[in-house]
Motif scaffolding. Structure first.
Motif, PDB file in Angstrom:
ATOM      1  N   ARG A 160       7.112   9.275  -9.406  1.00 35.76           N
ATOM      2  CA  ARG A 160       8.404   8.602  -9.634  1.00 35.76           C
ATOM      3  C   ARG A 160       8.760   8.556 -11.124  1.00 35.76           C
ATOM      4  O   ARG A 160       9.919   8.714 -11.506  1.00 35.76           O
TER       5      ARG A 160
ATOM      6  N   LYS B 148       1.051   3.692   3.955  1.00 33.95           N
ATOM      7  CA  LYS B 148       1.984   4.727   3.505  1.00 33.95           C
ATOM      8  C   LYS B 148       2.080   4.776   1.987  1.00 33.95           C
ATOM      9  O   LYS B 148       2.735   5.653   1.444  1.00 33.95           O
ATOM     10  N   PHE B 149       1.479   3.796   1.314  1.00 35.06           N
ATOM     11  CA  PHE B 149       1.650   3.713  -0.130  1.00 35.06           C
ATOM     12  C   PHE B 149       0.432   4.223  -0.872  1.00 35.06           C
ATOM     13  O   PHE B 149      -0.704   3.901  -0.542  1.00 35.06           O
TER      14      PHE B 149
ATOM     15  N   PHE C 296       9.604   1.683  -1.514  1.00 33.66           N
ATOM     16  CA  PHE C 296       8.274   1.382  -2.066  1.00 33.66           C
ATOM     17  C   PHE C 296       7.996  -0.116  -1.979  1.00 33.66           C
ATOM     18  O   PHE C 296       6.920  -0.543  -1.565  1.00 33.66           O
ATOM     19  N   LEU C 297       8.991  -0.921  -2.376  1.00 34.78           N
ATOM     20  CA  LEU C 297       8.795  -2.377  -2.307  1.00 34.78           C
ATOM     21  C   LEU C 297       8.578  -2.811  -0.857  1.00 34.78           C
ATOM     22  O   LEU C 297       7.761  -3.678  -0.576  1.00 34.78           O
TER      23      LEU C 297
ATOM     24  N   LEU D  35       5.086  -2.374   0.036  1.00 37.48           N
ATOM     25  CA  LEU D  35       4.203  -3.377  -0.568  1.00 37.48           C
ATOM     26  C   LEU D  35       4.326  -4.721   0.152  1.00 37.48           C
ATOM     27  O   LEU D  35       3.410  -5.541   0.112  1.00 37.48           O
ATOM     28  N   ASP D  36       5.469  -4.927   0.812  1.00 35.92           N
ATOM     29  CA  ASP D  36       5.717  -6.216   1.461  1.00 35.92           C
ATOM     30  C   ASP D  36       5.209  -6.278   2.898  1.00 35.92           C
ATOM     31  O   ASP D  36       5.072  -7.363   3.451  1.00 35.92           O
TER      32      ASP D  36
ATOM     33  N   PRO E 167      -0.705   4.625  -5.018  1.00 39.47           N
ATOM     34  CA  PRO E 167      -0.240   4.358  -6.389  1.00 39.47           C
ATOM     35  C   PRO E 167       0.182   5.620  -7.141  1.00 39.47           C
ATOM     36  O   PRO E 167       1.036   5.568  -8.029  1.00 39.47           O
TER      37      PRO E 167
ATOM     38  N   LEU F  31       3.753   6.463  -7.750  1.00 41.61           N
ATOM     39  CA  LEU F  31       4.476   5.897  -8.897  1.00 41.61           C
ATOM     40  C   LEU F  31       4.465   6.854 -10.084  1.00 41.61           C
ATOM     41  O   LEU F  31       5.400   6.886 -10.880  1.00 41.61           O
TER      42      LEU F  31
ATOM     43  N   LYS G  73      12.878   3.136  -4.608  1.00 40.27           N
ATOM     44  CA  LYS G  73      12.308   1.865  -5.069  1.00 40.27           C
ATOM     45  C   LYS G  73      12.317   0.831  -3.941  1.00 40.27           C
ATOM     46  O   LYS G  73      11.314   0.151  -3.694  1.00 40.27           O
TER      47      LYS G  73
ATOM     48  N   TYR H 208       1.166  -0.618   4.384  1.00 36.28           N
ATOM     49  CA  TYR H 208       0.300  -0.369   3.220  1.00 36.28           C
ATOM     50  C   TYR H 208      -0.217   1.066   3.224  1.00 36.28           C
ATOM     51  O   TYR H 208      -0.334   1.703   2.186  1.00 36.28           O
TER      52      TYR H 208
END
Lengths: 353, 353
Positions: free
Chosen positions: B278, B269-270, B257-258, B261-262, B272, B275, B254, B267
């Motif tokens: 997860r 690497k992320f 992941f955050l 996003l920050d 959706p 999730l 988590k 970006y």
């Protein structure tokens, strides 16, 4: 001595050699660090040490990586990029134009440059993941013992195997011979976001028949246009192409060959057929000269890099690679997802549990 | 702000960030070096600093690389190699068994180990050139954000792209789906003399249908025996197989992941869909547990490596890789040519000219 003892002895010898290598690397690191600490703390203000111009430029580059290119004076492009009238046979393999420094200076430069290369490489890779088509092909050519292998290791020292791939082209296999000469080249081209290193390339398919007459002249001569078209199409499709010929002197090659015969750790690098190529040195130079004249184009130029001093050729390749990556002008990919929604899903989880 | 200005601003921001990164790396290097200089010069004899056992073992390892394995107490094998009764869901991702030290200690270990890995890698490559069949497959698995990518970069920091190759397996393409599930795996196996890193692997073809029911149970269950046979045949043919599962805790994922996003640099690497995976955490753990029970064999065991602390998981993988390469027991290939003849040809040249 029984087998067990022998194995232990070999193992010990290996370890001792490695220990020495590590100790040496550490010693250099300590010396370099102490010097920079001395400078930083004012124990040595550099005013009366007679620093050379290069030394000052390297210091500036250490303070701001944007100044790395200024280390070279004049620029690599103006010195080493092939232009009409340049003759490979007349070049001095032991020269180091544009870099008026020592092996240690070059080492410092490569260290600084390699951090930037790693940065740009990740940026390129990120763009590839994001669907971008930019990628890079680095073609390394040169006579045997011109240092192609060492370049790969040193220039990419901060590099990530995730995004860098190496391929060496040898004598064509039976399967490869059953296809057109570009077939095996196409199979190995870089994926989007990747850097691919070609150790030898499609240019061998022009030079070898030129030197040995293994194909009719009209066949290999037609390949000049073919490879130009091939590279142009690649570039149109987003692939940068950097072509490097490492210029080693005949004497320096001899020194390296003798080194391979003297060191049991290097026997594997030696092949007696290398001596046959050496015996045809002038023919090879003529064939390469024609390659440069016919295929050094504006978009995919050849760079002729003196390589007797490995530290010099490595620094040059590092700079060419760094600038090539930098000039892609890439940015970090934007988010293609609903960020607020993603955050909400992550943060609301605790209620679910 | 016009386009030119904007581009320059972006470029400057990039450079500033890079400068900070380099400065930070240098600072750490200086601190480390000064500490070791202090020790070496007796300015700090270590007698009253309360060095831990680990610290002493690391010092010994610095003096002799043969002592690197002794840094781990007890051994990685006894701690992390899967054995019946071990449950992945019960493991603590933030633990660091066998390594009672700090991030800096781990960094020191990885630095020492990476030099040896580079040495053995060249030895392996040399044997491949010589016709040897030894090669290595490193399988990396783990939930998203378990650090698979970072491992590759850190463990192979001294590695040579000439001999190391990375491949990430994603969702199968249409072409891949038109073949059996091992087809794309076979295409990417290491060449003789090479180390290949699989980021995900054929095990996804068991875990995914297990979690999502996309294939009938008898189909994916039959794959346990199939992959065991597949790996056995590989090993018989000279390929070492090391299988690693990075155990990241749900909280740590988590956090990462955050972080993605920050940070606009992350970006890319992320996704959706991460999730969705997860949300099925427990199902994944059950599926992986069964994988370990069915496919952790004597010759190709699984290692379950806590990975919340990246420094720990990287140190473990570095050690597993180093020991795996060392235990191949390779020697430098002998000369397969007439050395006297080669030397004569090189030295007689001068008369010819």
């Amino acid at each position: 001595m029984d087998k067990q003892e022998k194995a232990e002895k070999t193992e010990k010898a290996k370890m001792d050699k490695l220990d020495k290598k590590i100790a040496k690397a550490d010693k250099q690191k300590v010396a370099r660090t102490l010097a920079s600490v001395a400078k930083a703390t004012g124990m040595d203000d550099g005013a009366d040490t007679g620093y050379s111009d290069l030394e000052r430029r390297l210091q500036l580059a250490e303070e701001s990586s944007g100044k790395l290119s200024a280390v070279w004076q004049p620029s690599i492009d103006s010195l080493l990029r092939f232009r009409p009238g340049m003759r490979v046979a007349d070049m001095d393999g032991s020269a180091h134009p544009g870099f008026d420094g020592t092996k240690e200076d070059a080492e410092r430069f490569i260290e600084l440059s390699s951090h930037q290369i790693a940065f740009y490489q990740e940026l390129l890779y990120a763009n590839g993941v994001d669907g971008g088509k930019r990628r890079m092909l680095l073609v390394l050519q040169g006579m045997d013992a011109s240092g192609k292998g060492g370049i790969v290791r040193h220039v990419f020292r901060q590099g990530n195997p995730m995004g860098i791939s190496y391929h060496g082209f040898g004598k064509p296999t039976e399967e490869e011979k059953a296809h057109d000469y570009l077939w095996r080249i196409r199979k190995e081209l870089p994926q989007n976001g990747w850097i691919k290193i070609f150790d030898r390339s499609h240019y061998e398919d022009i030079v070898m028949p030129h030197v040995y007459g293994t194909y009719p002249e009209d066949v290999w001569r037609a390949r000049y246009d073919e490879v130009n078209d091939f590279e142009n199409a690649l570039i149109d499709d987003g692939c940068s192409v950097i072509k490097i010929f490492l210029v080693v002197s005949r004497d320096c090659q001899k020194k390296h060959f003798l080194g391979r015969l003297d060191d049991p750790h290097k026997y594997w690098k030696f092949d007696p057929s290398d001596l046959d190529a050496r015996a045809r040195w002038d023919d090879y130079m003529d064939a390469w000269q024609e390659v440069f004249e016919k295929t050094s184009t504006r978009r995919a130029p050849w760079y002729l890099v003196p390589a007797d001093h490995r530290w010099y050729s490595r620094a040059v390749v590092s700079e060419l690679l760094r600038v090539g990556l930098r000039d892609m002008g890439l940015n970090w990919p934007p988010a293609h997802f609903d960020m607020a929604e993603a955050r909400r899903r992550l943060e609301e989880e605790e209620d679910e549990q």
